[in-house]
Design an enzyme around this catalytic site. Structure first.
Site, PDB file in Angstrom:
ATOM      1  N   HIS A   1      50.791  95.505  45.122  1.00  0.00           N
ATOM      2  CA  HIS A   1      50.459  93.905  44.572  1.00  0.00           C
ATOM      3  C   HIS A   1      48.971  94.165  43.926  1.00  0.00           C
ATOM      4  O   HIS A   1      48.192  95.210  44.019  1.00  0.00           O
ATOM      5  CB  HIS A   1      50.106  93.025  45.858  1.00  0.00           C
ATOM      6  CG  HIS A   1      48.991  93.513  46.742  1.00  0.00           C
ATOM      7  ND1 HIS A   1      49.245  94.445  47.815  1.00  0.00           N
ATOM      8  CD2 HIS A   1      47.617  93.165  46.958  1.00  0.00           C
ATOM      9  CE1 HIS A   1      48.125  94.589  48.561  1.00  0.00           C
ATOM     10  NE2 HIS A   1      47.068  93.716  47.889  1.00  0.00           N
TER      11      HIS A   1
ATOM     12  N   HIS B   1      43.756  95.742  39.823  1.00  0.00           N
ATOM     13  CA  HIS B   1      44.343  96.963  40.043  1.00  0.00           C
ATOM     14  C   HIS B   1      45.381  97.019  41.171  1.00  0.00           C
ATOM     15  O   HIS B   1      45.640  95.963  41.720  1.00  0.00           O
ATOM     16  CB  HIS B   1      43.477  98.010  40.349  1.00  0.00           C
ATOM     17  CG  HIS B   1      42.642  97.708  41.815  1.00  0.00           C
ATOM     18  ND1 HIS B   1      41.728  96.822  41.940  1.00  0.00           N
ATOM     19  CD2 HIS B   1      43.034  97.792  42.932  1.00  0.00           C
ATOM     20  CE1 HIS B   1      41.116  96.398  43.118  1.00  0.00           C
ATOM     21  NE2 HIS B   1      42.238  97.419  43.802  1.00  0.00           N
TER      22      HIS B   1
END
Ligand code: 2AM
Length: 187
Positions: free
Chosen positions: A127, A40
């Site tokens: 990220h 995620h």
């Protein structure tokens, strides 16, 4: 409850990331690798939060999600925190700044600070963490030698996620999910 706001990723993107992760696992030892279903993009980690705050956190999430339309997040580079020469976290992220991500992150940051959370010192950096390394490693050549990823994720919602820490790894469960731009995508 342990909570964080995040962007969930489409199954196809998680599958591609899991494949890239497996390639790194051959070359990088001593890492804790994120399970494919857990991949995620964190927007804001909240930590342990009392349940009484949930209504406010849900209102905040809904407001933030209204501020941006669905967008494409490019995942086209590998990187490491704090830096490849002394990596503690191996990640995949965008080369270029993502304006919608920055707006969402700022909305959420302002909202949680208004609720009394201490400010996050660092700017949220989009990220997807692939691995965490207990002992920092020099990953300069591993990252430099890898073909850059060519991935793109359609981001359609903001999620408030609950994380239960277990010995075999965290279990993530969405507490609430808001469609970006205000469409209907509830949990
Ligand atoms: P990361 O992806 O950069 O590792 C759920 O635990 C998410 O919250 C993780 O993906 C992690 O982001 C982030 N997180 C966990 N613990 C944190 C902490 N102490 N401070 C900031 N972010 C944290």
């Amino acid at each position: 409850m342990r909570l964080f706001y995040c962007l969930e990723l489409p199954d196809a993107v998680r599958n591609d990331l899991a494949r890239l992760s497996r390639e790194f696992q051959v070359r990088v030892r001593g890492g804790t690798w994120v399970a494919p279903e857990n991949l995620h993009v964190t927007l804001r980690f909240l930590g342990e939060v009392g349940e009484d705050l949930l209504p406010s956190l849900e209102g905040l999430g809904q407001n933030a999600a209204l501020r941006v339309e669905p967008f494409e997040l490019f995942l086209d580079r590998f990187g490491a925190f704090p830096h490849p020469g002394r990596a503690r976290v191996l990640w995949v992220g965008p080369i270029r700044d993502s304006a919608p991500f920055a707006i969402l992150a700022q909305q959420v940051e302002e909202g949680v600070q208004a609720l009394g959370f201490p400010p996050e010192r660092r700017l949220a950096h989009p990220h997807v963490t692939l691995a965490r390394l207990r002992i920092p490693q020099d990953l300069t050549s591993v990252i430099g030698g890898a073909a850059p990823p060519v991935l793109q994720a359609r981001v359609g919602a903001l999620t408030l996620m609950q994380s239960d820490l277990r010995p075999k790894g965290p279990l993530y469960r969405p507490v609430a999910r808001w469609a970006l731009g205000g469409g209907d995508r509830g949990v």
